[in-house]
Design an enzyme around this catalytic site. Structure first.
Site, short mmCIF file in Angstrom:
data_model
loop_
_atom_site.label_atom_id
_atom_site.label_comp_id
_atom_site.label_asym_id
_atom_site.label_seq_id
_atom_site.Cartn_x
_atom_site.Cartn_y
_atom_site.Cartn_z
N HIS A 7 0.72 -1.28 -0.14
CA HIS A 7 -0.12 0.04 0.11
C HIS A 7 0.80 1.17 -0.08
CE1 HIS A 7 0.85 -0.75 4.49
NE2 HIS A 7 0.71 0.80 4.60
N HIS A 79 3.93 6.99 3.97
CA HIS A 79 4.90 5.89 3.86
C HIS A 79 4.54 5.04 2.69
CE1 HIS A 79 2.14 3.89 6.62
NE2 HIS A 79 2.04 3.15 6.02
N GLU A 130 7.95 0.95 4.74
CA GLU A 130 7.29 -0.22 5.67
C GLU A 130 7.54 -1.53 5.12
OE1 GLU A 130 3.26 0.12 6.38
OE2 GLU A 130 3.20 -1.25 8.09
#
Lengths: 134, 134
Positions: A7, A79, A130
């Site tokens: 994502h 992020h 991430e």
């Protein structure tokens, strides 16, 4: 090492307004808001055919994204998240190359109920990155 | 209206260093650098199983990303790109809702040889948003 783009996360002050942009203006399918008190955010998932956008707003007094949305009142990309098969092996490989892992370096359980780690933006092209084990 | 997440673009000053981060540190497959003088950038594609990351560096004296990389010397996410079936229909729908389309409002041929438009970040959660007709 990295696999799918899991994502892109966009942090905003006003989650309802953000939902309207993606649902009404851009015509995307979005989830119900999911409060995550343990992460200090409320999250809405924008479900695209191949990936997701996460819309995140601060939740509670000590939200980790409070300062980000103060600095970026219109919102902004917070992020990007890539999938890995083995997060501990990924972490150790990255650390051996000198990359900085944020926090304690131990994976936490992220917004999707899976182990995640965050990597220092200065080591990853100014981009908070991430890793999520899938 | 929007379909797949086509790519996330990260703008950097030093394309070789950025390639090293994605190829060597993160272990991803990357393309050869593709100079695009008509867009003022050189682009490298990071090929992920479900989407792409585009690494972009300024090319030439008048690069449209020159000021971005000056403001963000470590690099940063420059834009996200979503696919649409019909870019003119998408543009007209967005404009009818008051969203601002950048430039002349006429699609240009983008980095992938397909018609693209950019939408104003202030109308899209502080995020420069590209639409690409596929």
């Amino acid at each position: 090492m990295i696999g799918r783009l899991n994502h892109v996360a966009i942090a905003v002050r006003d989650l309802d307004a953000a939902c309207a942009v993606y649902r009404d203006t851009l015509g995307a399918k979005i989830s119900e808001p999911l409060p995550q008190p343990e992460h200090g955010v409320t999250v809405v998932f924008v479900e695209l055919p191949n990936s997701k956008v996460e819309l995140m707003a601060p939740l509670g007094a000590d939200s980790p994204i409070a300062s980000f949305v103060e600095r970026n009142p219109a919102g902004g990309v917070h992020h990007v998240c890539y999938e890995v098969d083995d997060i501990l092996a990924a972490r150790d490989t990255l650390k051996a190359q000198g990359a900085r892992v944020l926090g304690t370096g131990e994976p936490r359980i992220g917004a999707h109920g899976k182990p995640v780690l965050f990597l220092h933006p200065k080591d990853f092209l100014g981009t908070l990155t991430e890793l999520e084990q899938v």
